[in-house]
Design a protein around this motif. Structure first.
Motif, short mmCIF file in Angstrom:
data_model
loop_
_atom_site.label_atom_id
_atom_site.label_comp_id
_atom_site.label_asym_id
_atom_site.label_seq_id
_atom_site.Cartn_x
_atom_site.Cartn_y
_atom_site.Cartn_z
N LYS A 164 0.83 -1.20 0.00
CA LYS A 164 0.00 0.00 0.00
C LYS A 164 0.87 1.26 0.00
CE LYS A 164 -4.10 -1.96 2.24
NZ LYS A 164 -4.98 -1.92 3.43
N SER A 165 1.97 1.21 0.74
CA SER A 165 2.88 2.35 0.78
C SER A 165 3.49 2.61 -0.59
CB SER A 165 3.98 2.10 1.81
OG SER A 165 4.92 3.14 1.80
N CYS A 166 3.87 1.56 -1.27
CA CYS A 166 4.45 1.71 -2.61
C CYS A 166 3.44 2.25 -3.60
CB CYS A 166 5.00 0.37 -3.09
SG CYS A 166 6.46 -0.21 -2.21
N VAL A 167 2.20 1.78 -3.49
CA VAL A 167 1.14 2.28 -4.39
C VAL A 167 0.92 3.76 -4.16
CG1 VAL A 167 -1.32 2.14 -4.93
CG2 VAL A 167 -0.02 0.04 -4.61
N SER A 168 0.85 4.15 -2.88
CA SER A 168 0.63 5.56 -2.53
C SER A 168 1.79 6.44 -3.01
CB SER A 168 0.44 5.69 -1.02
OG SER A 168 0.27 7.04 -0.65
N ASN A 169 3.02 5.98 -2.77
CA ASN A 169 4.19 6.76 -3.16
C ASN A 169 4.35 6.86 -4.68
OD1 ASN A 169 4.84 7.19 -0.48
ND2 ASN A 169 6.24 5.42 -0.38
N SER A 170 3.88 5.83 -5.38
CA SER A 170 4.06 5.82 -6.83
C SER A 170 3.30 6.96 -7.48
CB SER A 170 3.60 4.49 -7.41
OG SER A 170 2.20 4.31 -7.24
N PHE A 171 2.12 7.33 -6.96
CA PHE A 171 1.35 8.41 -7.55
C PHE A 171 2.08 9.74 -7.41
CE2 PHE A 171 -2.14 5.38 -6.59
CZ PHE A 171 -2.60 5.23 -7.89
N ASN A 172 2.63 9.98 -6.22
CA ASN A 172 3.36 11.23 -6.00
C ASN A 172 4.66 11.26 -6.81
OD1 ASN A 172 1.42 12.04 -4.13
ND2 ASN A 172 2.47 10.96 -2.46
N LYS A 173 5.34 10.12 -6.88
CA LYS A 173 6.63 10.06 -7.57
C LYS A 173 6.46 10.31 -9.06
CE LYS A 173 10.74 7.15 -7.97
NZ LYS A 173 11.36 5.88 -7.59
N PHE A 174 5.41 9.76 -9.65
CA PHE A 174 5.21 9.92 -11.08
C PHE A 174 4.86 11.36 -11.44
CE2 PHE A 174 4.11 5.20 -11.27
CZ PHE A 174 5.35 4.88 -11.77
#
Length: 494
Positions: A255-265
């Motif tokens: 879940k943390s990776c999914v959440s961070n992926s949106f901000n990172k992209f």
């Protein structure tokens, strides 16, 4: 038109066939029949039929009716009319060969096609008038029934031949039906047998092997069942157990990776490009299923898994082909399990070497594969060398997607089953098995055709054919096993 006399309604080359040998009494009968036909039946059907027989159009029917009515006034006038017909036929010297026969056939077809009822015709064989009310009833009538009165009757020899032909047709039809019924019966029998086998195998997996995985997965019984392919109902669970979770990936991390992926992209242009590649590749993943494309039920799920992986492993990022690995996992397990298996699977030596583009390790894998190709399929190896087809031209695509991109899903699933059973070496064994199964076709192709053929294998290629060919492949040369060959080639490349 004949200049020697008046126009006769019978002035037709085809009809002369019937009047050459008629006696006066026969001609009288014909005249009476014609008169009867026109006088007794004033229906449009009969009028049209008469018009068709005597070669006149609908506009000329009234004049013809009047003409034939005058003939019916007396026997003498009828005789005169028939004599004029003979005279007209004699003076025109009409060919009574093929032209007459064709005309007769045309008349017969016209009557049969339009089903003219009420037209009386003269039967030369029985010397009587008959009603043309019979309809052609398919091939049976064409073969067995007597010909229409407008066509010469069949000879006894011809009739006998037609009857024999009809019997032969019936026998062939019965034989075909019998063979179809037999094949269908065998199919149902084999289907029932497969279903019973599948039920028994599934029961063994669910009740004996999976609950005691650590003790059972190395046993001969388990490996024998595994080799022939896993039941689809237990495939996801067995894959998950076989891959394991040495990296300890859990739901919170996902879940943390999914959440961070949106901000990172959103923050990086490079990661935005990576997201565009993911979006594009997802739409081309198993397009025939229609579930991973835009608007499909698994589009967003697959996108989340791949985006989370890029966020977790930015050193690898996203590489084309990874979507097929994630998709085939997602088809067999839940979203979290698919992500856990993807992360751990990408750490296997072979996949890691290819996805990190480790040239030294990739070269050692190619060298080992080429040695085994020469050892197992020497003629095909020679052919590939002659046409300039290198193993990299087809093997890279197979490894990056674990064969999921290059064949139907059923066949790819069986390869996955045994890849997780035997680890990396089965990828190269399966590759050699594919070549062995298709050797005769590949020997006839040039390099471009071979590469295209191997990039997308035909749907007719089955798992049974693959496993049979793969069983014949030897993954050792002399006393050197696959792993020892790989280590040797790695040392040689340093």
């Amino acid at each position: 038109m004949n200049d020697s006399g008046p126009i006769s309604p019978f002035d037709n080359g085809s009809l002369s066939y019937y009047f050459d040998d008629l006696s006066i009494s026969d001609r009288e009968t014909i005249a009476e029949d014609v008169s009867y036909t026109i006088d007794s039946d004033d229906s449009s059907c009969s009028r049209t039929a008469c018009s068709s027989i005597f070669g006149s159009g609908p506009d000329d029917l009234e004049s013809e009716t009047a003409m034939f009515s005058s003939c019916s006034g007396s026997i003498t006038k009828s005789n005169e009319c028939l004599i004029e017909v003979d005279t007209s036929i004699d003076t025109t010297n009409l060919n009574l060969g093929k032209t007459s026969e064709c005309c007769l056939v045309t008349i017969g077809k016209s009557i049969q096609k339009n089903n003219y009822i009420g037209v009386k015709t003269f039967d030369r064989i029985s010397t009587r008038t008959v009603d043309n009310e019979d309809k052609i009833a398919g091939s049976t009538a064409l073969i067995l029934n007597c010909r229409p009165a407008q066509i010469p009757a069949k000879l006894p020899k011809e009739q006998l031949e037609h009857e024999k032909l009809y019997e032969k047709i019936l026998q062939n039809a019965k034989k075909n039906e019998s063979e179809k019924a037999k094949k269908h019966k065998e199919y149902l029998k084999q289907k029932l047998k497969n279903e019973e086998r599948l039920a028994n195998v599934t029961q063994i997996w669910t009740q004996e092997i999976i609950p005691n995985w650590n003790q059972m997965y190395r046993t001969k019984r388990c490996r024998d069942l595994w080799w022939n392919g896993l039941p689809s109902s237990v495939r996801g669970k067995v894959w998950s157990l076989a891959i394991g979770n040495d990296l300890l990936i859990n739901e919170e991390l996902y879940k943390s990776c999914v959440s961070n992926s949106f901000n990172k992209f959103k923050d990086s242009e490079a990661t935005m490009h990576c997201l565009e590649c993911i979006h594009l590749d997802i739409t081309r993943t198993f397009p025939h299923l229609g579930i991973f494309q835009q608007g499909g039920p698994y589009f967003d799920v697959l996108k989340r898994i791949l985006s989370a992986y890029v966020c977790l492993r930015p050193d690898i990022g996203y590489i084309q082909g990874m979507c097929f690995i994630a998709a085939i996992l997602l088809l067999n397990m839940e979203e979290l399990e698919a992500f856990i298996c993807l992360v751990n699977l990408m750490e296997s030596p072979c996949l890691n070497a290819f996805y990190t583009v480790n040239q030294r390790l990739m070269t050692s894998y190619f060298t080992t594969y080429n040695d085994l190709l020469k050892h197992n399929l020497s003629k095909l190896n020679t052919h590939f060398n002659l046409i300039g087809l290198t193993s990299e031209m087809y093997l890279v695509d197979w490894i990056y997607s674990v064969f999921a991109k290059s064949m139907n899903l059923e066949l790819a699933s069986v390869i996955w089953d045994n890849f997780l059973r035997d680890n990396d070496q089965f990828l190269f064994r399966a590759a050699l098995g594919i070549l062995r199964s298709n050797e005769s076709q590949l020997m006839q192709m040039d390099s471009i055709t071979c590469a295209q053929y191997l990039t997308k294998l035909p749907e007719s290629f089955t798992s049974n054919a693959l496993l049979k060919s793969t069983t014949a492949i030897r993954m050792s040369i002399g006393k050197q096993s696959f792993n020892s060959l790989l280590v040797y080639n790695q040392t040689k490349s340093t």
